[in-house]
Write a protein that holds these residues in place. Sequence first.
Motif, PDB file in Angstrom:
ATOM      1  N   GLU A   3     -30.794 -26.527 -29.776  1.00  0.00           N
ATOM      2  CA  GLU A   3     -30.910 -25.870 -28.480  1.00  0.00           C
ATOM      3  C   GLU A   3     -30.182 -26.610 -27.364  1.00  0.00           C
ATOM      4  O   GLU A   3     -30.091 -26.125 -26.243  1.00  0.00           O
ATOM      5  CB  GLU A   3     -32.386 -25.715 -28.102  1.00  0.00           C
ATOM      6  CG  GLU A   3     -33.191 -24.834 -29.056  1.00  0.00           C
ATOM      7  CD  GLU A   3     -32.624 -23.414 -29.141  1.00  0.00           C
ATOM      8  OE1 GLU A   3     -32.268 -22.858 -28.088  1.00  0.00           O
ATOM      9  OE2 GLU A   3     -32.519 -22.898 -30.268  1.00  0.00           O
ATOM     10  N   ARG A   4     -29.679 -27.799 -27.663  1.00  0.00           N
ATOM     11  CA  ARG A   4     -28.958 -28.546 -26.643  1.00  0.00           C
ATOM     12  C   ARG A   4     -27.598 -27.915 -26.371  1.00  0.00           C
ATOM     13  O   ARG A   4     -27.003 -27.283 -27.240  1.00  0.00           O
ATOM     14  CB  ARG A   4     -28.753 -29.999 -27.088  1.00  0.00           C
ATOM     15  CG  ARG A   4     -30.035 -30.812 -27.173  1.00  0.00           C
ATOM     16  CD  ARG A   4     -29.726 -32.236 -27.609  1.00  0.00           C
ATOM     17  NE  ARG A   4     -30.943 -33.028 -27.734  1.00  0.00           N
ATOM     18  CZ  ARG A   4     -30.969 -34.266 -28.209  1.00  0.00           C
ATOM     19  NH1 ARG A   4     -29.847 -34.851 -28.592  1.00  0.00           N
ATOM     20  NH2 ARG A   4     -32.113 -34.917 -28.295  1.00  0.00           N
ATOM     21  N   ILE A   5     -27.124 -28.088 -25.143  1.00  0.00           N
ATOM     22  CA  ILE A   5     -25.808 -27.578 -24.779  1.00  0.00           C
ATOM     23  C   ILE A   5     -24.743 -28.384 -25.508  1.00  0.00           C
ATOM     24  O   ILE A   5     -24.780 -29.618 -25.501  1.00  0.00           O
ATOM     25  CB  ILE A   5     -25.591 -27.653 -23.257  1.00  0.00           C
ATOM     26  CG1 ILE A   5     -26.528 -26.664 -22.558  1.00  0.00           C
ATOM     27  CG2 ILE A   5     -24.146 -27.380 -22.884  1.00  0.00           C
ATOM     28  CD1 ILE A   5     -26.434 -26.695 -21.052  1.00  0.00           C
ATOM     29  N   ALA A   6     -23.804 -27.690 -26.156  1.00  0.00           N
ATOM     30  CA  ALA A   6     -22.736 -28.344 -26.908  1.00  0.00           C
ATOM     31  C   ALA A   6     -21.392 -28.060 -26.247  1.00  0.00           C
ATOM     32  O   ALA A   6     -21.132 -26.939 -25.795  1.00  0.00           O
ATOM     33  CB  ALA A   6     -22.724 -27.865 -28.359  1.00  0.00           C
ATOM     34  N   PHE A   7     -20.535 -29.065 -26.174  1.00  0.00           N
ATOM     35  CA  PHE A   7     -19.218 -28.919 -25.584  1.00  0.00           C
ATOM     36  C   PHE A   7     -18.132 -29.102 -26.639  1.00  0.00           C
ATOM     37  O   PHE A   7     -18.336 -29.788 -27.643  1.00  0.00           O
ATOM     38  CB  PHE A   7     -18.997 -29.960 -24.478  1.00  0.00           C
ATOM     39  CG  PHE A   7     -19.882 -29.781 -23.274  1.00  0.00           C
ATOM     40  CD1 PHE A   7     -19.739 -28.685 -22.438  1.00  0.00           C
ATOM     41  CD2 PHE A   7     -20.868 -30.708 -22.981  1.00  0.00           C
ATOM     42  CE1 PHE A   7     -20.560 -28.511 -21.338  1.00  0.00           C
ATOM     43  CE2 PHE A   7     -21.683 -30.553 -21.876  1.00  0.00           C
ATOM     44  CZ  PHE A   7     -21.527 -29.449 -21.056  1.00  0.00           C
ATOM     45  N   HIS A   8     -16.991 -28.468 -26.402  1.00  0.00           N
ATOM     46  CA  HIS A   8     -15.801 -28.684 -27.220  1.00  0.00           C
ATOM     47  C   HIS A   8     -14.775 -29.424 -26.369  1.00  0.00           C
ATOM     48  O   HIS A   8     -14.790 -29.340 -25.135  1.00  0.00           O
ATOM     49  CB  HIS A   8     -15.200 -27.351 -27.689  1.00  0.00           C
ATOM     50  CG  HIS A   8     -16.113 -26.569 -28.584  1.00  0.00           C
ATOM     51  ND1 HIS A   8     -16.471 -26.988 -29.846  1.00  0.00           N
ATOM     52  CD2 HIS A   8     -16.742 -25.377 -28.402  1.00  0.00           C
ATOM     53  CE1 HIS A   8     -17.277 -26.096 -30.396  1.00  0.00           C
ATOM     54  NE2 HIS A   8     -17.463 -25.104 -29.537  1.00  0.00           N
ATOM     55  N   THR A   9     -13.889 -30.155 -27.017  1.00  0.00           N
ATOM     56  CA  THR A   9     -12.812 -30.825 -26.304  1.00  0.00           C
ATOM     57  C   THR A   9     -11.610 -29.897 -26.242  1.00  0.00           C
ATOM     58  O   THR A   9     -11.189 -29.367 -27.274  1.00  0.00           O
ATOM     59  CB  THR A   9     -12.409 -32.140 -27.014  1.00  0.00           C
ATOM     60  OG1 THR A   9     -13.565 -32.981 -27.121  1.00  0.00           O
ATOM     61  CG2 THR A   9     -11.327 -32.880 -26.231  1.00  0.00           C
ATOM     62  N   ILE A  10     -11.093 -29.674 -25.028  1.00  0.00           N
ATOM     63  CA  ILE A  10      -9.960 -28.769 -24.873  1.00  0.00           C
ATOM     64  C   ILE A  10      -8.817 -29.471 -24.157  1.00  0.00           C
ATOM     65  O   ILE A  10      -9.002 -30.492 -23.498  1.00  0.00           O
ATOM     66  CB  ILE A  10     -10.360 -27.492 -24.087  1.00  0.00           C
ATOM     67  CG1 ILE A  10     -10.853 -27.869 -22.681  1.00  0.00           C
ATOM     68  CG2 ILE A  10     -11.421 -26.693 -24.834  1.00  0.00           C
ATOM     69  CD1 ILE A  10     -11.111 -26.665 -21.796  1.00  0.00           C
ATOM     70  N   ASN A  11      -7.649 -28.891 -24.290  1.00  0.00           N
ATOM     71  CA  ASN A  11      -6.458 -29.396 -23.609  1.00  0.00           C
ATOM     72  C   ASN A  11      -6.467 -28.844 -22.186  1.00  0.00           C
ATOM     73  O   ASN A  11      -6.396 -27.634 -21.981  1.00  0.00           O
ATOM     74  CB  ASN A  11      -5.200 -28.939 -24.362  1.00  0.00           C
ATOM     75  CG  ASN A  11      -3.935 -29.527 -23.776  1.00  0.00           C
ATOM     76  OD1 ASN A  11      -3.884 -29.901 -22.608  1.00  0.00           O
ATOM     77  ND2 ASN A  11      -2.890 -29.594 -24.595  1.00  0.00           N
ATOM     78  N   ARG A  12      -6.554 -29.736 -21.188  1.00  0.00           N
ATOM     79  CA  ARG A  12      -6.621 -29.288 -19.804  1.00  0.00           C
ATOM     80  C   ARG A  12      -5.398 -28.440 -19.422  1.00  0.00           C
ATOM     81  O   ARG A  12      -5.505 -27.462 -18.679  1.00  0.00           O
ATOM     82  CB  ARG A  12      -6.720 -30.495 -18.871  1.00  0.00           C
ATOM     83  CG  ARG A  12      -6.928 -30.127 -17.399  1.00  0.00           C
ATOM     84  CD  ARG A  12      -6.689 -31.322 -16.487  1.00  0.00           C
ATOM     85  NE  ARG A  12      -7.620 -32.401 -16.760  1.00  0.00           N
ATOM     86  CZ  ARG A  12      -8.825 -32.487 -16.203  1.00  0.00           C
ATOM     87  NH1 ARG A  12      -9.251 -31.544 -15.382  1.00  0.00           N
ATOM     88  NH2 ARG A  12      -9.622 -33.506 -16.485  1.00  0.00           N
ATOM     89  N   ALA A  13      -4.236 -28.805 -19.946  1.00  0.00           N
ATOM     90  CA  ALA A  13      -2.999 -28.124 -19.569  1.00  0.00           C
ATOM     91  C   ALA A  13      -2.905 -26.713 -20.133  1.00  0.00           C
ATOM     92  O   ALA A  13      -2.453 -25.786 -19.461  1.00  0.00           O
ATOM     93  CB  ALA A  13      -1.791 -28.944 -20.012  1.00  0.00           C
ATOM     94  N   THR A  14      -3.328 -26.522 -21.394  1.00  0.00           N
ATOM     95  CA  THR A  14      -3.174 -25.207 -22.045  1.00  0.00           C
ATOM     96  C   THR A  14      -4.480 -24.430 -22.151  1.00  0.00           C
ATOM     97  O   THR A  14      -4.452 -23.215 -22.339  1.00  0.00           O
ATOM     98  CB  THR A  14      -2.611 -25.386 -23.454  1.00  0.00           C
ATOM     99  OG1 THR A  14      -3.556 -26.127 -24.261  1.00  0.00           O
ATOM    100  CG2 THR A  14      -1.279 -26.154 -23.417  1.00  0.00           C
TER     101      THR A  14
END
Length: 271
Positions: free
Chosen positions: A20-31
């Motif tokens: 139930e915890r919030i999960a984040f993905h790593t993304i490319n800030r530029a694209t």
Amino acid sequence: MKVGEVICQVSLHTAASTSERIAFHTINRATGHRVERQFVDGETGEPVERDEQVKGYETGPGDYIVLEPEEVAAAVPHSDKTLSVEAFVACREIDDVYFDKPYYLAPADRGAADAFRLIRDGMRAKKVAALAQTVLFRRVRTLLIRPYGEGMMATTLNFDYEIRSAAEAFADIADIAIKDEMLELAEHIIRTKKGKFDPSTFDDRYEAALADLVKAKLEGRKIEVRKEPVREKTVDLMAALRESAGMKTAAARKTTSPGKAKARSPRRKAG
């Protein structure tokens, strides 16, 4: 689950979950594209394909013993899915520092219910817990099994080598004699804060803050930076105790004082 010659088919259910915890993905800030994790050679910088990745044990700087997947698989104990009870012990004999992860233990089917209740009720009557071993996730684990409501709780235990020395952690605590007055004030503060454990009253403020942040971003609202609370440094422990005790006492009087009693209206006599 096997206790002597008594065998009971049981199922193990995870009692605590982080899903139930919030999960984040790593993304490319530029694209805005999601970033993929990739293993590369530490010397050449070239990508290493999954089939070429093996486990290695470092014997010296830059020297490794390579362990092939089949060698590791052969060394790891096979799971026979048997929860073998080794002994029954008093619950107080197990130090809380050994507790790892809780699981719910329930009968696997209706046919196992009678044997399950027999073991559970017998343990409850004798006020004991069971020490058992089984293979979980390719590791031999020791579990502490206790009656819990209508079922049982199985808690995996840390191994002795995994527990750090308490003596090392507490080595810098000075042995100072506490004055009676200070102890009395501390006891008074503890009494005024006495309560009961209710897990529903504890909020995960970190998760709540992340949820508010995500919601604000989705709605295009301005992100408000929360100010850090001002923390005053206390130098005199005795003064801090007196101040805290005074605040708690005043708060207690405020909440418990009945104040001035309102005059009751006289009852009318039945005419």
